[in-house]
Write a protein that holds these residues in place. Structure first.
Motif, mmCIF file in Angstrom:
data_model
loop_
_atom_site.group_PDB
_atom_site.id
_atom_site.type_symbol
_atom_site.label_atom_id
_atom_site.label_comp_id
_atom_site.label_asym_id
_atom_site.label_seq_id
_atom_site.Cartn_x
_atom_site.Cartn_y
_atom_site.Cartn_z
ATOM 1 N N PHE A 14 0.822 -1.218 0.000
ATOM 2 C CA PHE A 14 0.000 0.000 0.000
ATOM 3 C C PHE A 14 0.853 1.263 0.000
ATOM 4 O O PHE A 14 0.426 2.306 -0.504
ATOM 5 N N LEU A 59 1.718 2.108 -3.602
ATOM 6 C CA LEU A 59 0.482 2.489 -4.295
ATOM 7 C C LEU A 59 0.008 3.862 -3.849
ATOM 8 O O LEU A 59 -0.415 4.686 -4.675
ATOM 9 N N ARG A 60 0.068 4.110 -2.555
ATOM 10 C CA ARG A 60 -0.379 5.389 -2.024
ATOM 11 C C ARG A 60 0.451 6.539 -2.600
ATOM 12 O O ARG A 60 -0.102 7.579 -3.002
ATOM 13 N N LEU A 98 -0.551 7.194 -6.195
ATOM 14 C CA LEU A 98 -1.865 7.829 -6.284
ATOM 15 C C LEU A 98 -1.827 9.281 -5.820
ATOM 16 O O LEU A 98 -2.486 10.151 -6.414
ATOM 17 N N PHE A 122 -5.824 11.477 0.599
ATOM 18 C CA PHE A 122 -6.059 10.425 1.593
ATOM 19 C C PHE A 122 -6.407 11.047 2.940
ATOM 20 O O PHE A 122 -5.924 12.130 3.284
ATOM 21 N N VAL A 159 -6.259 2.786 -0.148
ATOM 22 C CA VAL A 159 -5.856 2.822 -1.559
ATOM 23 C C VAL A 159 -6.926 2.190 -2.450
ATOM 24 O O VAL A 159 -6.980 2.468 -3.654
ATOM 25 N N HIS A 216 -9.331 4.579 -4.438
ATOM 26 C CA HIS A 216 -8.643 5.354 -5.476
ATOM 27 C C HIS A 216 -8.152 4.464 -6.611
ATOM 28 O O HIS A 216 -8.147 4.874 -7.780
#
Length: 626
Positions: A81, A84-85, A88, A95, A103, A106
């Motif tokens: 994550f 990925l975070r 994004l 967030f 995540v 999104h």
């Protein structure tokens, strides 16, 4: 780790009942003792019971996107994550927490139904998109986390455990007799079936996209074990393969150390758990043992822990078996017949006194050839070379006459089991030695009415999975079948339910999908060599823990159930397998069960597997009023 529930209704139906959703959530309180939440909007109600692991204070669910049009609840962990975070956020997504699951909403916005392909983790997810009027249910690649669902004419309901849907209640609780036959044969019910006609298990690596205007949608497989690619790696030596697997396992373990709560590991003293503890480095390991030395591996676990220099908490268990039975069966609302629910629960209880998260070695046997069934299939080919008059007419008949021995395994017990397996269809391959309901017993056990109502194809899922395995090597086809059946529907169910009964999260590094894909590229001779199991993993382990802990007979994580059924469990056996109760149930013939009990009590046969499965089934039926 959490428990999730939900209800979606058609546009003309009343909104999902909040109090009903709360009751469904409350049935899963053990999965998430830290927080509870229910959110109902746009014809979809989502509920969550949370066990706080990452962002303990801020990671509340459901998660929302920026404008609130997308919601998600999920059970599990997403290990990548962080990357990925960051991606994004760089693309403009905002967030509200540090939680891994945020995540999801999104990624849905970015990738739609393809978003699970970007996740590394274990998960069961529900995503509701109000604009698209769609609900997506997703299960992780290997089926580590469970997800059940049912449809009625006006609603779709889902939950992490069957008991949440039993709380939902608005459906016909009709017994699935084909599933009963499969359960008694294999000690689990193959996905997507359950013991109830109307309830389904979402398959591992599958998703169900539901259009909310009609509640229609079909299950789609978004991942399966890919065929090995020809990349030149087939020229690697066993040493080189060992280095590659060891590196990938260390990487997988390190991914699973992210937590804001205390973390440890199960340690049996076997190869798989020892490799996990070794890869963790400084940790706390938890082990249990039993009085019967043929069922206890505690001394081996102690040797490994001393060698690795880790803190080791142990307990010799003197379980009050009957009292424990009632508690454990509450968590087995989708039952399995595996005896090892007892030690799994007990080691989880010991671990939960010290940590909230534990790593386990599950999956190593199915990926790297650790079960005796693979060796039995290898031996069967050699055995078939013996002249038939000698093999069947003399030796096998003699073995069948031998009385079972009281110890766990031993030469006599193994020989009897080998000969029993030979009696099944050769097309079942290694799975012949997983069956506990031979044809003669099946014919005598079910009533005429029950037998008439069920199909005869109790082994269909194994044949289907062998076909799905495709043109792989013979051993890899067997491993494929076990990953998609025995691992998914038995081992992972056992670990999930028994750890969650203690509000403990268990992570399984061997089932990182990248490691799984690598394992299925390893040449078969490095997974089974001349009948010797798991040579590659043993090679890796021998460089990290004492060789005597590695090169020893496999014991398995079990208990002396055959003895317990003659002692502690005998009153319960008589109560739940009472002849009137059996007759009233209309599924089994009382006289067939009486014979099984009598032969087992007289120790002329070991019927512990089928008797235990019957006991579990009868308790399940009485407990949940089916």
């Amino acid at each position: 780790m959490c428990g999730i529930v939900g209800i979606a209704v058609t546009p003309e139906s009343p909104a999902p009942d909040r109090e009903l959703l709360e009751r469904m959530c409350d049935s899963l309180a053990h999965r998430g003792p830290d927080d509870a939440s229910v959110d109902v909007r746009n014809g979809v109600g989502l509920g969550i019971r949370r066990l706080a692991i990452i962002d303990v204070a801020g990671g509340k669910q459901p998660y929302f996107n920026e404008d609130g049009t997308v919601r998600a609840v999920f059970n599990g962990e997403i290990y990548n994550f962080g990357e990925l975070r960051e991606q994004l956020q760089n693309e403009g997504h905002r967030f509200n927490s540090r939680a891994d699951g945020e995540v999801i909403v999104h990624l849905w916005e970015k990738y739609g139904v393809d978003f699970p392909k970007h996740l590394n983790g274990m998960f069961a997810i529900a995503v509701h998109d109000a604009r698209r009027r769609a609900l997506l249910l997703v299960r992780d690649r290997l089926g580590i986390k469970p997800l059940y669902y049912l449809r009625t004419s006006s609603a779709l309901a889902f939950g992490s455990e069957l008991k949440a849907l039993l709380e939902y209640g608005s459906f016909d609780r009709r017994l699935n007799l084909d599933a009963v036959a499969a359960f008694l044969a294999w000690e689990y019910v193959p996905f997507p079936s359950t013991l109830l006609e109307g309830v389904r298990k979402l398959a591992p690596g599958a998703q169900l996209l539901v259009e909310l205007d009609s509640l229609e949608g079909e299950v789609v497989q978004w991942w399966t074990i890919p065929p090995p690619r020809s990349t030149g790696s087939e020229t690697r030596s066993r040493l080189e393969w060992g280095d590659a697997v060891a590196a990938k396992l260390r990487e997988s373990v390190q991914r699973r150390l992210v937590a804001d709560v205390p973390l440890g590991a199960f340690l049996s003293g076997g190869v798989d758990s020892s490799l996990i503890v070794a890869a963790m480095g400084s940790t706390t390991a938890f082990s249990i043992g039993f009085d019967d030395p043929s069922y206890s591996e505690l001394e081996w676990a102690r040797r490994v822990a001393r060698h690795l220099g880790v803190e080791h908490r142990t307990e010799v268990i003197h379980p009050k078996a009957v009292e424990l039975f009632d508690r454990l069966m509450h968590f087995m609302d989708d039952p399995i017949g595996d005896f090892s629910i007892f030690p799994t629960y007990l080691v989880s209880r010991v671990a939960r006194d010290g940590v909230t998260v534990a790593l386990s070695g599950d999956g190593g046997d199915e990926l790297f050839g650790g079960y005796e069934t693979y060796a039995a299939q290898h031996l069967a080919k050699l055995w078939n070379r013996v002249p038939s008059f000698l093999r069947r007419g003399l030796i096998e008949k003699g073995i069948r006459r031998l009385r079972p021995r009281p110890e766990k395994k031993g030469l006599v017990n193994k020989a009897r089991r080998f000969v029993e397996g030979l009696g099944y269809d050769e097309k079942l391959a290694h799975a012949r030695w997983r069956v506990f309901l031979e044809d003669a017993l099946r014919s005598s056990l079910f009533t005429h009415e029950a037998a008439e109502a069920m199909s005869a194809d109790w082994e269909a899922h194994v044949h289907r999975l062998f076909a799905e395995a495709g043109a792989r090597a013979e051993l890899d086809r067997s491993l494929f079948v076990d990953v998609r059946s025995y691992l998914t529907d038995n081992c992972l169910v056992k670990v999930d339910r028994m750890s969650m009964a203690c509000s403990l999260e268990v992570r399984v590094p061997f089932l990182d999908h990248e490691l799984v894909e690598l394992a299925f590229s390893v040449p078969p001779e490095f997974k089974l060599s001349r009948g010797r199991t798991k040579p590659l993993l043993k090679q890796i382990a021998a460089s990290q823990v004492p060789r005597e802990c590695v090169y020893r007979a496999k014991e398995g994580f079990s208990i002396p159930m055959k003895h317990w059924l003659r002692a502690e469990f005998r009153p319960l056996l008589e109560e739940l397998l009472d002849e009137k109760l059996i007759a009233d149930g209309g599924v089994f013939r009382p006289e067939a069960i009486r014979r099984l009990k009598d032969e087992h009590q007289a120790a002329v046969a070991n019927h512990s597997h089928i008797l235990w499965s019957l006991l579990v089934f009868q308790d399940w039926r009485e407990r949940w009023r089916i």
